[in-house]
Enzyme design. Structure first.
Site, PDB file in Angstrom:
ATOM      1  CG  ASP A  64      33.892  90.595  79.233  1.00 12.93           C
ATOM      2  OD1 ASP A  64      33.972  89.501  79.830  1.00 12.93           O
ATOM      3  OD2 ASP A  64      34.771  91.481  79.292  1.00 12.93           O
ATOM      4  CD  GLU A 162      41.355  92.588  85.803  1.00  8.97           C
ATOM      5  OE1 GLU A 162      40.404  92.022  85.248  1.00  8.97           O
ATOM      6  OE2 GLU A 162      41.635  93.792  85.651  1.00  8.97           O
TER       7      GLU A 162
HETATM    8  O1  KIV Z   1      37.187  93.396  79.684  1.00  5.00           O
HETATM    9  C1  KIV Z   1      38.342  92.953  79.600  1.00  5.00           C
HETATM   10  O2  KIV Z   1      39.145  93.353  78.756  1.00  5.00           O
HETATM   11  C2  KIV Z   1      38.743  91.912  80.540  1.00  5.00           C
HETATM   12  C3  KIV Z   1      40.179  91.499  80.559  1.00  5.00           C
HETATM   13  C4  KIV Z   1      41.005  92.565  81.142  1.00  5.00           C
HETATM   14  C5  KIV Z   1      40.375  90.200  81.223  1.00  5.00           C
HETATM   15  O3  KIV Z   1      37.931  91.442  81.276  1.00  5.00           O
END
Ligand code: KIV
Length: 257
Positions: A64, A162
């Site tokens: 991320d 989501e």
């Molecule tokens: O940060 C995370 O774990 C996510 C998932 C829930 C898709 O973005």
């Protein structure tokens, strides 16, 4: 897809045969103890992605981009480079719809595989009215559909959906040529993702209703630790088999008879 945040969790997820690993910024809550993903930094993500990569050297690893790390194209390129070049991610994920399409385009043009994320986007949850179902009315459902389509047009290889109604997720999945990965979005997405700590019962904070706990690892770990503490106090641990011996004559030479 499952999340993983370090060597042991990534190793377990890979050994279980899960196709994709996400080093999610959810680590802010389940690993670092924050109450949202907002405080998570690029340094945090690099640190955890490196550890996850060591645990799953052959997995397809998505990391991320955390809050405000892709507000401009320059920031996005610099931070994606840190996650891929320095930490070993294969792809990055970022949150948002049509508003992030120019950033996605620039990343993809530079050779960065990007996974999109629409619906409930935790980094901007307060702007969306909290952690709640998105896309319930026509206007919001259209916003999410257009966001997903905009991400596909910008070059994303897939989109996380989501906390959106199952019927909307199904329609988006049918309309997109790229895979959708659902979380709280019903069974008709191309794939599913959940947070590791939720699935194994390691996170005792809030558990969303769309989560299925497959085991209660937290409870069995707590029980094991309590038994350890009890056995140390009572003297039942360690026994001779967990200790090392020394010859009597060596001890005698050290301290006399
Ligand atoms: O940060 C995370 O774990 C996510 C998932 C829930 C898709 O973005």
């Amino acid at each position: 897809m499952l999340t993983a945040y370090d060597y042991p969790t990534a190793r377990l997820v890979a050994e279980a045969g899960v196709d994709l690993i996400l080093v999610g910024d959810s680590l802010g809550m389940v690993v670092l103890g924050y109450d949202s993903t907002i405080p998570v930094t690029v340094d945090d993500m690099v640190h955890h992605t490196k550890a996850a990569r060591r645990g799953a050297p052959n997995a397809f690893l998505v990391a991320d981009l955390p809050f405000l790390s892709y507000a401009t194209v320059e920031q996005a390129l610099e931070n994606a480079a840190r996650l891929m070049r320095d930490a070993g991610a294969d792809s990055v994920k970022l949150e948002g719809g049509v508003e992030v399409a120019p950033v996605v385009q620039a990343l993809v043009r530079a050779g960065v595989p990007v996974l999109g994320h629409v619906g409930l986007t935790p980094q901007t949850a307060s702007a969306l009215g909290g952690y709640r179902l998105q896309g319930k009315d026509e206007q919001d459902a259209r916003r999410i559909m257009q966001g997903a389509q905009g991400l596909e047009a910008a070059g994303c290889w897939g989109v996380v959906l989501e906390l959106v109604p199952a019927g909307l997720a199904k329609l988006i999945t049918e309309r997109l040529g790229i895979p959708t990965i659902g979380i709280g979005a019903g069974a008709d997405c191309d794939g599913q993702v959940l947070v590791f700590h939720d699935v194994v019962g390691l996170f005792s904070g809030f558990t969303p209703t769309f989560v299925k706990r497959y085991t209660e690892a937290g409870a069995s770990i707590r029980d094991a630790l309590a038994r350890y503490a009890e056995e140390v106090r009572s003297g039942a641990f360690p026994t001779e088999s967990q200790a090392f011996s020394i010859k009597d004559e060596v001890l005698k030479r050290l301290y006399g008879s």
